[in-house]
Scaffold this motif. Structure first.
Motif, PDB file in Angstrom:
ATOM      1  N   GLU A   1       0.832  -1.200   0.000  1.00  0.00           N
ATOM      2  CA  GLU A   1       0.000   0.000   0.000  1.00  0.00           C
ATOM      3  C   GLU A   1       0.867   1.250   0.000  1.00  0.00           C
ATOM      4  N   LEU A   2       1.941   1.243   0.777  1.00  0.00           N
ATOM      5  CA  LEU A   2       2.851   2.384   0.819  1.00  0.00           C
ATOM      6  C   LEU A   2       3.508   2.594  -0.541  1.00  0.00           C
ATOM      7  N   GLU A   3       3.932   1.496  -1.180  1.00  0.00           N
ATOM      8  CA  GLU A   3       4.537   1.608  -2.504  1.00  0.00           C
ATOM      9  C   GLU A   3       3.536   2.174  -3.506  1.00  0.00           C
ATOM     10  N   ASP A   4       2.286   1.756  -3.419  1.00  0.00           N
ATOM     11  CA  ASP A   4       1.255   2.289  -4.319  1.00  0.00           C
ATOM     12  C   ASP A   4       0.967   3.759  -4.010  1.00  0.00           C
ATOM     13  N   LEU A   5       0.981   4.113  -2.750  1.00  0.00           N
ATOM     14  CA  LEU A   5       0.707   5.490  -2.340  1.00  0.00           C
ATOM     15  C   LEU A   5       1.711   6.455  -2.959  1.00  0.00           C
ATOM     16  N   VAL A   6       2.981   6.114  -2.935  1.00  0.00           N
ATOM     17  CA  VAL A   6       4.005   7.052  -3.414  1.00  0.00           C
ATOM     18  C   VAL A   6       4.071   7.152  -4.932  1.00  0.00           C
ATOM     19  N   THR A   7       3.287   6.333  -5.633  1.00  0.00           N
ATOM     20  CA  THR A   7       3.301   6.411  -7.097  1.00  0.00           C
ATOM     21  C   THR A   7       2.059   7.084  -7.663  1.00  0.00           C
ATOM     22  N   ILE A   8       1.199   7.630  -6.822  1.00  0.00           N
ATOM     23  CA  ILE A   8       0.010   8.333  -7.307  1.00  0.00           C
ATOM     24  C   ILE A   8       0.458   9.565  -8.093  1.00  0.00           C
ATOM     25  N   THR A   9      -0.122   9.735  -9.287  1.00  0.00           N
ATOM     26  CA  THR A   9       0.276  10.856 -10.147  1.00  0.00           C
ATOM     27  C   THR A   9      -0.829  11.890 -10.363  1.00  0.00           C
ATOM     28  N   ASP A  10      -2.058  11.571 -10.016  1.00  0.00           N
ATOM     29  CA  ASP A  10      -3.154  12.484 -10.330  1.00  0.00           C
ATOM     30  C   ASP A  10      -3.653  13.299  -9.141  1.00  0.00           C
ATOM     31  N   ALA A  11      -3.010  13.168  -8.006  1.00  0.00           N
ATOM     32  CA  ALA A  11      -3.404  13.936  -6.817  1.00  0.00           C
ATOM     33  C   ALA A  11      -2.225  13.973  -5.850  1.00  0.00           C
ATOM     34  N   PRO A  12      -2.089  15.054  -5.097  1.00  0.00           N
ATOM     35  CA  PRO A  12      -1.040  15.084  -4.077  1.00  0.00           C
ATOM     36  C   PRO A  12      -1.320  14.012  -3.012  1.00  0.00           C
ATOM     37  N   VAL A  13      -0.285  13.314  -2.609  1.00  0.00           N
ATOM     38  CA  VAL A  13      -0.425  12.254  -1.609  1.00  0.00           C
ATOM     39  C   VAL A  13      -1.033  12.796  -0.327  1.00  0.00           C
ATOM     40  N   GLY A  14      -0.613  13.980   0.078  1.00  0.00           N
ATOM     41  CA  GLY A  14      -1.152  14.586   1.295  1.00  0.00           C
ATOM     42  C   GLY A  14      -2.662  14.762   1.238  1.00  0.00           C
ATOM     43  N   ARG A  15      -3.152  15.182   0.067  1.00  0.00           N
ATOM     44  CA  ARG A  15      -4.600  15.357  -0.081  1.00  0.00           C
ATOM     45  C   ARG A  15      -5.339  14.027   0.028  1.00  0.00           C
ATOM     46  N   VAL A  16      -4.791  12.989  -0.590  1.00  0.00           N
ATOM     47  CA  VAL A  16      -5.412  11.661  -0.519  1.00  0.00           C
ATOM     48  C   VAL A  16      -5.509  11.215   0.939  1.00  0.00           C
ATOM     49  N   LEU A  17      -4.424  11.395   1.689  1.00  0.00           N
ATOM     50  CA  LEU A  17      -4.413  10.968   3.093  1.00  0.00           C
ATOM     51  C   LEU A  17      -5.338  11.822   3.959  1.00  0.00           C
TER      52      LEU A  17
ATOM     53  N   ASN B   1       7.458   2.903  -9.903  1.00  0.00           N
ATOM     54  CA  ASN B   1       8.275   3.412  -8.809  1.00  0.00           C
ATOM     55  C   ASN B   1       9.738   3.338  -9.244  1.00  0.00           C
ATOM     56  N   PRO B   2      10.390   4.477  -9.511  1.00  0.00           N
ATOM     57  CA  PRO B   2      11.768   4.452 -10.006  1.00  0.00           C
ATOM     58  C   PRO B   2      12.762   3.876  -9.002  1.00  0.00           C
ATOM     59  N   VAL B   3      12.475   3.993  -7.721  1.00  0.00           N
ATOM     60  CA  VAL B   3      13.374   3.423  -6.708  1.00  0.00           C
ATOM     61  C   VAL B   3      13.348   1.900  -6.790  1.00  0.00           C
ATOM     62  N   LEU B   4      12.149   1.322  -6.894  1.00  0.00           N
ATOM     63  CA  LEU B   4      12.044  -0.134  -7.020  1.00  0.00           C
ATOM     64  C   LEU B   4      12.606  -0.611  -8.349  1.00  0.00           C
ATOM     65  N   ASP B   5      12.339   0.123  -9.428  1.00  0.00           N
ATOM     66  CA  ASP B   5      12.885  -0.263 -10.731  1.00  0.00           C
ATOM     67  C   ASP B   5      14.407  -0.287 -10.703  1.00  0.00           C
TER      68      ASP B   5
ATOM     69  N   PRO C   1      21.982  -8.959 -11.260  1.00  0.00           N
ATOM     70  CA  PRO C   1      22.539  -9.497 -12.510  1.00  0.00           C
ATOM     71  C   PRO C   1      21.495 -10.205 -13.375  1.00  0.00           C
ATOM     72  N   TRP C   2      20.560 -10.907 -12.756  1.00  0.00           N
ATOM     73  CA  TRP C   2      19.587 -11.634 -13.573  1.00  0.00           C
ATOM     74  C   TRP C   2      18.658 -10.685 -14.320  1.00  0.00           C
ATOM     75  N   SER C   3      18.564  -9.456 -13.872  1.00  0.00           N
ATOM     76  CA  SER C   3      17.740  -8.478 -14.576  1.00  0.00           C
ATOM     77  C   SER C   3      18.361  -8.162 -15.928  1.00  0.00           C
ATOM     78  N   ARG C   4      19.671  -7.990 -15.965  1.00  0.00           N
ATOM     79  CA  ARG C   4      20.367  -7.717 -17.224  1.00  0.00           C
ATOM     80  C   ARG C   4      20.315  -8.935 -18.134  1.00  0.00           C
ATOM     81  N   ASP C   5      20.457 -10.140 -17.552  1.00  0.00           N
ATOM     82  CA  ASP C   5      20.379 -11.366 -18.347  1.00  0.00           C
ATOM     83  C   ASP C   5      19.000 -11.506 -18.983  1.00  0.00           C
TER      84      ASP C   5
END
Length: 79
Positions: free
Chosen positions: A8-24, A50-54, A61-65
């Motif tokens: 849920e936290l990971e999904d929260l930080v990827t919201i693009t159509d509203a400020p997270v603070g407003r949602v909360l 999520n660019p941090v997770l990506d 290494p297996w990602s490059r493979d």
């Protein structure tokens, strides 16, 4: 304050159509919805990757493979 899963936290930080603070704040202001799982407040919103997770997954290494195999397969190459 709320309890949420890491998903849920990971999904929260990827919201693009509203400020997270407003949602909360909107969730917290609703006496009934504030008791629901956080995921309920996240549905219906647009999310980005999520660019941090990506970056974390891309560091293995297996990602490059796997990316190399996908490129070869899409170009018609055989392994």
């Amino acid at each position: 304050m709320t309890v949420c899963s890491i998903g849920e936290l990971e999904d929260l930080v990827t919201i693009t159509d509203a400020p997270v603070g407003r949602v909360l704040l909107e969730r917290a202001a609703d006496a009934r919805r504030s008791t629901y799982a956080l995921r309920e407040a996240l549905s219906g919103h647009d999310h980005a990757r999520n660019p941090v997770l990506d970056a974390g997954w891309d560091s293995y290494p297996w990602s490059r493979d796997a990316a190399g195999r996908e490129s070869s397969e899409s170009a018609g190459g055989a392994l």
